[in-house]
Design an enzyme around this catalytic site. Sequence first.
Site, PDB file in Angstrom:
ATOM      1  N   SER A 180       0.839  -1.212   0.000  1.00  0.00           N
ATOM      2  CA  SER A 180       0.000   0.000   0.000  1.00  0.00           C
ATOM      3  C   SER A 180       0.866   1.250   0.000  1.00  0.00           C
ATOM      4  O   SER A 180       0.601   2.217  -0.732  1.00  0.00           O
ATOM      5  CB  SER A 180      -0.896   0.013   1.247  1.00  0.00           C
ATOM      6  OG  SER A 180      -1.833  -1.023   1.181  1.00  0.00           O
ATOM      7  N   ARG A 235       1.503   4.227  -3.072  1.00  0.00           N
ATOM      8  CA  ARG A 235       1.291   5.650  -2.754  1.00  0.00           C
ATOM      9  C   ARG A 235       2.581   6.453  -2.915  1.00  0.00           C
ATOM     10  O   ARG A 235       2.537   7.623  -3.295  1.00  0.00           O
ATOM     11  CB  ARG A 235       0.699   5.768  -1.341  1.00  0.00           C
ATOM     12  CG  ARG A 235      -0.778   5.294  -1.292  1.00  0.00           C
ATOM     13  CD  ARG A 235      -1.194   4.954   0.124  1.00  0.00           C
ATOM     14  NE  ARG A 235      -2.621   4.649   0.264  1.00  0.00           N
ATOM     15  CZ  ARG A 235      -3.209   3.490  -0.041  1.00  0.00           C
ATOM     16  NH1 ARG A 235      -2.493   2.483  -0.556  1.00  0.00           N
ATOM     17  NH2 ARG A 235      -4.502   3.312   0.152  1.00  0.00           N
ATOM     18  N   ARG A 253     -13.735  -7.639 -10.782  1.00  0.00           N
ATOM     19  CA  ARG A 253     -13.927  -6.910  -9.531  1.00  0.00           C
ATOM     20  C   ARG A 253     -14.745  -5.638  -9.732  1.00  0.00           C
ATOM     21  O   ARG A 253     -14.660  -4.982 -10.768  1.00  0.00           O
ATOM     22  CB  ARG A 253     -12.556  -6.601  -8.897  1.00  0.00           C
ATOM     23  CG  ARG A 253     -11.818  -7.892  -8.594  1.00  0.00           C
ATOM     24  CD  ARG A 253     -10.486  -7.662  -7.942  1.00  0.00           C
ATOM     25  NE  ARG A 253     -10.629  -7.060  -6.622  1.00  0.00           N
ATOM     26  CZ  ARG A 253      -9.595  -6.655  -5.892  1.00  0.00           C
ATOM     27  NH1 ARG A 253      -8.361  -6.783  -6.376  1.00  0.00           N
ATOM     28  NH2 ARG A 253      -9.783  -6.140  -4.697  1.00  0.00           N
ATOM     29  N   SER A 308     -13.607   0.763   2.789  1.00  0.00           N
ATOM     30  CA  SER A 308     -12.593   0.532   1.767  1.00  0.00           C
ATOM     31  C   SER A 308     -11.610   1.690   1.691  1.00  0.00           C
ATOM     32  O   SER A 308     -11.976   2.827   1.377  1.00  0.00           O
ATOM     33  CB  SER A 308     -13.264   0.348   0.397  1.00  0.00           C
ATOM     34  OG  SER A 308     -12.284   0.467  -0.628  1.00  0.00           O
ATOM     35  N   GLN A 341      -9.386   1.886  -0.503  1.00  0.00           N
ATOM     36  CA  GLN A 341      -9.206   2.220  -1.919  1.00  0.00           C
ATOM     37  C   GLN A 341     -10.225   3.265  -2.349  1.00  0.00           C
ATOM     38  O   GLN A 341      -9.887   4.201  -3.083  1.00  0.00           O
ATOM     39  CB  GLN A 341      -9.317   0.961  -2.782  1.00  0.00           C
ATOM     40  CG  GLN A 341      -8.159  -0.005  -2.554  1.00  0.00           C
ATOM     41  CD  GLN A 341      -8.259  -1.262  -3.381  1.00  0.00           C
ATOM     42  OE1 GLN A 341      -9.236  -1.467  -4.102  1.00  0.00           O
ATOM     43  NE2 GLN A 341      -7.257  -2.118  -3.273  1.00  0.00           N
ATOM     44  N   ASP A 379      -6.709  -8.233   4.585  1.00  0.00           N
ATOM     45  CA  ASP A 379      -5.986  -9.111   3.659  1.00  0.00           C
ATOM     46  C   ASP A 379      -5.423 -10.353   4.342  1.00  0.00           C
ATOM     47  O   ASP A 379      -4.847 -11.222   3.666  1.00  0.00           O
ATOM     48  CB  ASP A 379      -4.828  -8.340   3.001  1.00  0.00           C
ATOM     49  CG  ASP A 379      -5.338  -7.275   2.029  1.00  0.00           C
ATOM     50  OD1 ASP A 379      -6.475  -7.405   1.536  1.00  0.00           O
ATOM     51  OD2 ASP A 379      -4.589  -6.318   1.770  1.00  0.00           O
ATOM     52  N   LYS A 395     -12.338  -9.603  -3.373  1.00  0.00           N
ATOM     53  CA  LYS A 395     -10.891  -9.378  -3.442  1.00  0.00           C
ATOM     54  C   LYS A 395     -10.367 -10.031  -4.734  1.00  0.00           C
ATOM     55  O   LYS A 395     -11.125 -10.280  -5.654  1.00  0.00           O
ATOM     56  CB  LYS A 395     -10.217  -9.939  -2.196  1.00  0.00           C
ATOM     57  CG  LYS A 395     -10.613  -9.207  -0.917  1.00  0.00           C
ATOM     58  CD  LYS A 395     -10.087  -7.791  -0.919  1.00  0.00           C
ATOM     59  CE  LYS A 395     -10.485  -7.025   0.325  1.00  0.00           C
ATOM     60  NZ  LYS A 395     -10.145  -5.610   0.230  1.00  0.00           N
ATOM     61  N   ARG A 452      -2.694 -14.304  -2.348  1.00  0.00           N
ATOM     62  CA  ARG A 452      -2.805 -14.639  -0.922  1.00  0.00           C
ATOM     63  C   ARG A 452      -3.386 -16.037  -0.690  1.00  0.00           C
ATOM     64  O   ARG A 452      -3.126 -16.645   0.338  1.00  0.00           O
ATOM     65  CB  ARG A 452      -3.605 -13.566  -0.171  1.00  0.00           C
ATOM     66  CG  ARG A 452      -2.928 -12.202  -0.261  1.00  0.00           C
ATOM     67  CD  ARG A 452      -3.333 -11.231   0.815  1.00  0.00           C
ATOM     68  NE  ARG A 452      -2.981  -9.874   0.408  1.00  0.00           N
ATOM     69  CZ  ARG A 452      -1.749  -9.347   0.492  1.00  0.00           C
ATOM     70  NH1 ARG A 452      -0.762 -10.050   0.996  1.00  0.00           N
ATOM     71  NH2 ARG A 452      -1.515  -8.118   0.092  1.00  0.00           N
TER      72      ARG A 452
HETATM   73  C1  S3P Z   1      -5.630  -1.449  -0.047  1.00  0.00           C
HETATM   74  C2  S3P Z   1      -6.878  -1.498   0.513  1.00  0.00           C
HETATM   75  C3  S3P Z   1      -7.617  -2.753   0.736  1.00  0.00           C
HETATM   76  C4  S3P Z   1      -6.706  -3.979   0.627  1.00  0.00           C
HETATM   77  C5  S3P Z   1      -5.781  -3.895  -0.545  1.00  0.00           C
HETATM   78  C6  S3P Z   1      -4.899  -2.650  -0.453  1.00  0.00           C
HETATM   79  C7  S3P Z   1      -4.990  -0.128  -0.211  1.00  0.00           C
HETATM   80  O1  S3P Z   1      -8.627  -2.871  -0.256  1.00  0.00           O
HETATM   81  O2  S3P Z   1      -7.480  -5.154   0.545  1.00  0.00           O
HETATM   82  O3  S3P Z   1      -4.950  -5.031  -0.606  1.00  0.00           O
HETATM   83  O4  S3P Z   1      -3.761  -0.071  -0.452  1.00  0.00           O
HETATM   84  O5  S3P Z   1      -5.694   0.893  -0.088  1.00  0.00           O
HETATM   85  P1  S3P Z   1     -10.120  -2.292  -0.034  1.00  0.00           P
HETATM   86  O6  S3P Z   1     -10.034  -0.832   0.026  1.00  0.00           O
HETATM   87  O7  S3P Z   1     -10.887  -2.770  -1.235  1.00  0.00           O
HETATM   88  O8  S3P Z   1     -10.585  -2.917   1.241  1.00  0.00           O
END
Ligand code: S3P
Length: 436
Positions: free
Chosen positions: A17, A21, A117, A162, A164, A314, A341, A392
């Site tokens: 993550s 970023r 997805r 979420s 994301q 995760d 996922k 995973r």
């Molecule tokens: C992530 C957010 C999570 C996670 C993903 C990485 C991120 O997803 O499952 O592996 O870096 O913001 P969700 O926002 O869909 O929960």
Amino acid sequence: MPGSALTGRIRVPGDKSISHRSLMFGALAVGRTTARGLLEGEDVMATAAALRAMGATIEREGDGTWNIDGVGVGALLQPETALDMGNSGTSTRLLMGLVASHPLTATFTGDASLSKRPMGRVIDPLSQMGAQFTPSPGGRLPLTMRGASPAVPIEYRLPVASAQVKSAVLLAGLNTPGITRVIEPVPTRDHTERMLQGFGAQLTVEETGGERIIEIAGQAELRAQDITVPGDPSSAAFFAVAALLVPGSDLVIENVGLNPTRAALFTVLRQMGGQIDEIDLRDVGGEPVADLRVRQSRLHGIKVDPALGPAMIDEFPVLFVAASLAEGRTITTGLDELRVKESDRLAAMAAALGAAGAKVEEREDGLVVTGTGGDPLAGTADEPVVTHLDHRIAMSMAVAGLASRNGVEVDDTAPIATSFPNFTALLQHAREAAPA
Ligand code: S3P
């Protein structure tokens, strides 16, 4: 591959993550951002390639440092070809947020897993901000979008927990005049907030009555940063569970990121009786980090508090493996998000662990696992377990294999390279090391 204990010291790759970023914020900053410890997995490389296609210069030096020369907020360029996101939901959803407030058109494509997805969760708020979308049926990839210029600031209450979606809206807000506000009823990983503040964005977080209200002021300048990426707790998770399960193990996992919005697996494993000690808790680039010493332990089943779900979202596949060897039942609930996922992780893990001899009941929003009380699983006999292009699932079942009599065969290990390219080598290293 059942057998020898995990011992010695290992270091897992950088946090996925934070790596995504680092590249994205570096690409929008003015000047040169450097990132050390960046995860060099396929997902992060997909982000790098997309940012290059939109004008950023991103290069790796011989010592492993990544240099990112940004274009400045608002100055991303029109990509000439479709952006191939591979397997990576994070790349897709966060980059859609960036594109949403730039005057450019981009097409996003992905592999078979990513193309299943849901993208509606980011299309909805980004449309409210003025972006236009032509997705495939069901709000899926391949998808073409046109960013808005200027975009409209919104207040958005997250309908799903979420990070994301939260990040997509905040990133769109970076180049939107005025204040963009996201209300988060359930806290999710907060790397976007921490890092954008580090890059000099005007971003505030207020907590009231369990909710988080995040505001970002748009059209500000980001300042280039020198970033050190901590080790990924989601990668450390596989080694922590393996060391808890394999007799005689005593393993130190160095440099593990322990941001409270990420580290709940270790809390849950301790509640199950796992011996996991934090050594030398310190701060690395604004994130708490420690070395973890993990010793083989007798685990017992628990009812996992659903409030901890987002902070270990995760890690459930590998928690289910730990539960399969624990004494008694482990009950998980509130995990609908696991169905969207890289695979449907409830169905995939129920099938895979069941095939390896574990006792698993699949419910709509979780699994109930009845453990063996420490006896090894049988393992797989004739047919490999199906991993559905999900890294995973592959790594979790490799860990299950270590705790089985006959080993576990998985159908496809290639997806492991999306997040943890040296997983197999590191596992071999830990099993051949001299005891610490
Ligand atoms: C992530 C957010 C999570 C996670 C993903 C990485 C991120 O997803 O499952 O592996 O870096 O913001 P969700 O926002 O869909 O929960």
